[in-house]
Design an enzyme around this catalytic site. Structure first.
Site, short mmCIF file in Angstrom:
data_model
loop_
_atom_site.label_atom_id
_atom_site.label_comp_id
_atom_site.label_asym_id
_atom_site.label_seq_id
_atom_site.Cartn_x
_atom_site.Cartn_y
_atom_site.Cartn_z
N ASP A 1 4.40 30.08 31.50
CA ASP A 1 4.83 31.13 32.42
C ASP A 1 3.94 31.19 33.66
OD1 ASP A 1 2.96 31.86 30.35
OD2 ASP A 1 3.03 33.93 31.08
N GLY B 1 -5.33 30.76 24.79
CA GLY B 1 -4.31 31.64 24.24
C GLY B 1 -4.00 31.38 22.77
N ASP C 1 -9.78 30.82 26.09
CA ASP C 1 -8.72 31.33 26.96
C ASP C 1 -7.47 30.46 27.01
OD1 ASP C 1 -10.31 33.47 27.59
OD2 ASP C 1 -11.18 32.51 29.36
N SER D 1 -66.39 4.06 0.52
CA SER D 1 -66.25 2.64 0.19
C SER D 1 -66.93 1.74 1.22
CB SER D 1 -64.77 2.28 0.00
OG SER D 1 -63.97 2.75 1.07
#
Lengths: 620, 303
Positions: free
Chosen positions: A156, A24, A22, A529
């Site tokens: 703005d 822009g 957001d 073994s």
């Protein structure tokens, strides 16, 4: 081939835009495309139609829809992957990589940043510099972007307030300085109204700096790649017939002319350039960025992946280096795992030998860590299975940047930058090196050893050894499992189960183990073994620290109850003689490196203990 | 030292495309070049000859023939193959042909899916190609702007746009497992204008349909369709009229709209491209209809 003069490297700017959700960003790029008149009428009509259904502006024209091209992006209103857009003004051509802001998609942001000259970092004027602003800037700087434009957007909505702008600008300059980025331009804009994008905004009389497009048109993008020493990674050996042998590649840095002395790296073989061949004829000179085919004066052995370089100023060659790594996959980096490394046209097998520290991409803190998760950045040491030629990334992106590829899924999992070689691979004048144990071990990126599993029949030796071997394979290690099944049927076919045969059985197995350790393997020997002496003999055949005795300990009653092969039943019935634990002794180890109690723990947990022991001991 | 060359914008695009092609040829087991007969294919083929000179390009051309191309395209294709000496593999979806799938009888979407997308998948599987060059450009369409240069496809030829391999610098990951493949786009960073300027500069042959000429046109749904043969049924009141038109993009003739133009030379085409007010793909019936049509087709294996 005359194509008109172009100013040296200044007629094209590649830049990225990054910003948070957001902020822009897509609207800003839509604005750049729209105002530079790059949008066709039918595309604009489509955007207007989409704006009514998918737009975020109540049906009004949503310029962001010009750039978010994937359905998922339009549905979610976010940018997922990088989009490349092209526009031009009277002053310049631009390739803009619109990159995602979400942390989840950092790898896609890195994709865009790797080829960018400049980054436009967006912030929302009302929010100022945020954590994600810092992360974007850090990733961009890590990938070599040295010029930043901070676009303080949505002015703005912030009342065109000068103080708001100045606060954001000051905070950003401060932060960028810490990244070593001092070319910073800050601009107050509104992507929505277009203020200070193409035209100076009447609303910001207090701002006297450049508009965004001014900043993009005038940014100095000159590079020194043409002035750096000559480098050309060889992509392809061009051999149409016996009369022609050329080496095709794109020149990464520098200038090349016929007669120049060149060296093939990392082999170190030298010769001079005879011709620079292209489809349009031989060239008197070729420069960084051009794709050519080079014919050499002498027939020397050069293959794809070698770098042809200025003989007076060759690159370093190394099989160990320090660098930064951005991890790009959901599955974390495992330092012990081997990955495929690709740099230029060269490939090697690579492993992180030391994850020195992780960098918190939001705070820049250094953190100790064993692994690296998706989108994390670390400073690491790397080891390769063969030397590569390189330049430090800060000097040349092209010969200093690499990717890591998962060897099984083929996914690109990491991107890295080489900082410096840790030691020269002594390859510029390579000596004939006798193959020895150390070299073979290094090829396999492991310390060879014998894991000697001893214990009663049915104690769980083979089950555990099998699990351990599976885990080693998953880690990309080289191993071999010796047990009664694959030895008794061949090598020791002539042996029975009398004591003397048991001793000889173990002697042969011990000798084979020694040879395999010499070959660089991790040997898993799974044998009852029963006698201490024979186990000591096996231990003494290899070097100190190479023998790991693992006592697989389970009470006789438990083993007899399990009786996986029905041998105890037969022994009790007198059908088998000399059966350990019944009528033959088992001498338990006194100083086993590892004791595994199989009656008390799961085989899986015990196998993990063995792996942990190997890691702690530096075998892996 | 004097005379250091200064590569221009087109020089750099050319060099980048050559680098991409060499990388694919060197690393992929069996590459092929998808040759659609259009202008982008012409440029791509020209670049391939440059990339491997003096060797011939080490891969064949593959044309996916829907059987609905313009006659001029077939002629141009065969002439190009003959002149360059390259191996040309023409693949038609035999099954689609047997079922008489066509754009008029079955609609553009089904026709394109069967005769183009499915046919392409068949051809790749049939010949075992693990890499296919395509002439797509990022400036053509929004979902193409998102695509990598080396674009990975699953064994089912699917594209997963949400999960693309990161592609840094020009270090391309060309590795695939059995059955998987890579679509390689050497022209990713070219624009339509770049393509035309390069064609002009290098004098690259392109199909004559790109040049304006008087052709029989039917106006249908706002598009100017050149009726290439009588398989195209005329509707009531439709009468082909001779109009001066050219094509900005080529495909199946019933699905590709022409534009009115007087541009009958390369300089005139470049000038027209510079001043164009509509996008090149506007004339393509198949790209419209629904949002994300191209992305959906690409997911299914379209180029």
């Amino acid at each position: 081939m005359a194509r008109g003069p172009g100013p040296e490297g200044q007629d094209l700017l590649r830049f990225i835009t990054c910003g948070g959700v957001d902020d822009g960003k897509s609207t800003l790029i839509g604005r750049l495309l729209f105002d530079s008149r790059q949008i066709f009428e039918d595309q604009l009509a489509a955007v207007d139609a989409d704006s009514k259904t998918a737009g975020s502006r109540d049906g009004a024209r949503d310029l962001a829809l010009l750039v978010d091209g994937l359905q998922a992006e339009r549905e979610q209103g976010i940018t997922i992957d990088v989009a490349y857009r092209f526009f031009s003004t009277g002053g310049r051509r631009f390739i803009v990589a619109d990159t995602p802001g979400h942390e989840q998609y950092t790898r896609n942001m890195a994709t865009g940043a790797s080829t960018a000259d400049l980054a436009v970092i967006l912030v929302d004027a009302r929010k100022g510099v945020l954590t994600q602003t810092r992360r974007h800037s850090f990733i961009a700087a890590l990938l070599g972007v040295r010029r930043m434009v901070l676009a303080v957007n949505k002015m703005d909505l912030a009342g065109w307030d000068e103080t708001v702008f100045k606060t954001a600008a000051a905070a950003y300059r401060d932060f960028a300085g810490g990244l070593g980025v001092d070319d910073v331009t800050c601009i107050p804009v509104s992507a929505l109204t277009g203020a200070n994008v193409f035209e100076a905004g009447a609303e910001t009389p207090w701002y006297r700096g450049p508009t965004l497009i001014d900043a993009l048109e005038t940014a100095d993008v000159s590079t020194d790649i043409a002035r750096r020493p000559f480098r050309m990674p060889v992509q392809w050996v061009n051999r149409p017939g016996p009369d022609f042998r050329g080496y095709s590649g794109a020149i990464a840095t520098g200038v090349l002319r016929p007669g120049d002395a060149v060296v093939a790296c990392p082999s170190g073989r030298r010769t001079t350039v005879a011709r620079i061949v292209t489809f349009d004829g031989d060239l008197p000179a070729a420069v960084a960025g051009q794709s050519v085919t080079v014919v050499l004066a002498d027939e020397i052995d050069i293959a794809r992946g070698d770098i042809l370089a200025d003989a007076r100023n060759p690159p370093d060659s190394t099989d160990q280096f320090a660098g930064h790594l951005l991890w790009m996959h959901d599955e974390p980096l495992l330092p012990e795992r081997q990955y495929l490394l690709k740099i230029g046209a060269a490939r090697a097998t690579a492993q992180v030998t030391d994850l020195r520290y992780k960098i918190n991409v939001n705070t820049m803190e250094h953190i100790a860590s064993r692994t690296l998760e998706l989108n994390e950045v670390a400073c690491c040491n790397f080891a390769l299975d063969r030397p590569i030629a390189f330049d430090p990334y800060a000097e040349a992106r092209e010969t200093g940047g690499f990717i890591l590829i998962d060897r099984f899924t083929n996914a690109t999992v990491g991107a890295g930058t080489i900082d410096f070689g840790l030691r020269r691979a002594a390859n510029l004048a390579r000596h004939e090196m006798a193959l020895d144990k150390a070299l073979r071990a290094r090829q396999k990126s492991q310390r060879p050893c014998v894991l000697w599993f001893t214990g009663l029949s049915g104690s769980g030796k083979s089950a555990t050894a099998n699990l351990v071997e599976g885990k080693l394979a998953a880690l990309g290690r080289h191993s071999y499992l010796l047990d009664g099944d694959n030895v008794r049927h061949g090598l020791n076919r002539d042996l029975g189960f009398k004591d003397v045969d048991r001793v000889e059985n173990i002697r042969r197995v011990a000798e084979v183990s020694r040879l395999f350790v010499d070959a660089g393997l991790i040997v898993l020997a799974s044998f009852i073994s029963p006698f201490r002496d024979e186990r000591r003999m096996a231990r003494e055949l290899v070097e100190d620290g190479e023998f790991i005795e693992i006592f697989v300990d389970a009470p006789l009653e438990v083993c007899e109850r399990r009786d996986p092969k029905g041998l105890y039943r037969k022994a009790r019935a007198g059908e088998i003689e000399n059966f350990t634990g019944i009528d033959s002794d088992y001498e338990p180890p006194e100083n086993a490196e590892i004791v595994l109690k199989t009656a008390e723990h799961s085989a899986e947990a015990l196998a993990d203990r063995v792996i942990a022991h190997l890691k702690d001991g530096g075998y892996l | 030292m004097p005379d250091t060359p200064h590569p221009t914008h087109l020089d750099r695009l050319e060099a980048e495309s050559i680098h991409i092609m060499r990388e694919a040829a060197a690393e992929c087991r069996r590459p092929a070049m998808l040759y659609s007969v259009g202008k982008d294919s012409s440029v791509m083929l020209h670049l391939a000859r440059k990339a491997f000179h003096p060797s011939p390009p080490p891969f064949p051309l593959v044309h996916i023939d829907t059987t609905w191309k313009f006659p001029e395209m077939y002629a141009f294709r065969d002439r190009t193959a003959a002149e360059t000496g390259m191996e040309l593999i023409v693949h038609v979806n035999r099954d689609g042909l047997a079922r008489e799938i066509g754009p008029f009888t079955h609609g553009p979407a089904l026709h394109t899916d069967v005769m183009k997308t499915q046919a392409l998948r068949q051809a790749l599987d049939l010949h075992g190609f693990d890499a296919a060059f395509g002439g797509a450009r990022r400036d053509e369409e929004a979902s193409r702007a998102k695509e990598r240069v080396f674009s990975f496809r699953t064994a089912a030829h699917g594209w997963d746009p949400r999960n693309q391999r990161p592609e840094l610098w020009r270090v391309y990951n060309t590795r695939v497992n059995e059955g998987e493949s890579i679509r390689v786009f050497p022209l990713s960073n070219w624009t339509e204008l770049d393509v035309w300027q390069y064609i002009q500069l290098e004098d690259i042959p392109v199909a004559p349909l790109y040049f304006a000429a008087r052709r029989p046109v039917v106006e249908r749904g706002g598009a100017l369709i050149v009726r290439a043969d009588d398989r195209m049924p005329l509707r009531d009141g439709e009468e082909p009229t001779m109009r001066m038109v050219r094509f900005r993009t080529l495909g199946c003739y019933p699905l590709t709209g022409a534009v009115e133009s007087e541009a009958d030379t390369l300089p005139a085409i470049v000038r027209e491209t510079l001043l164009a007010r509509t996008s090149e793909r506007r004339g393509r019936a198949i790209d419209r209809g629904e949002a994300g049509a191209m992305e959906r087709k690409k997911r299914e294996g379209y180029f």
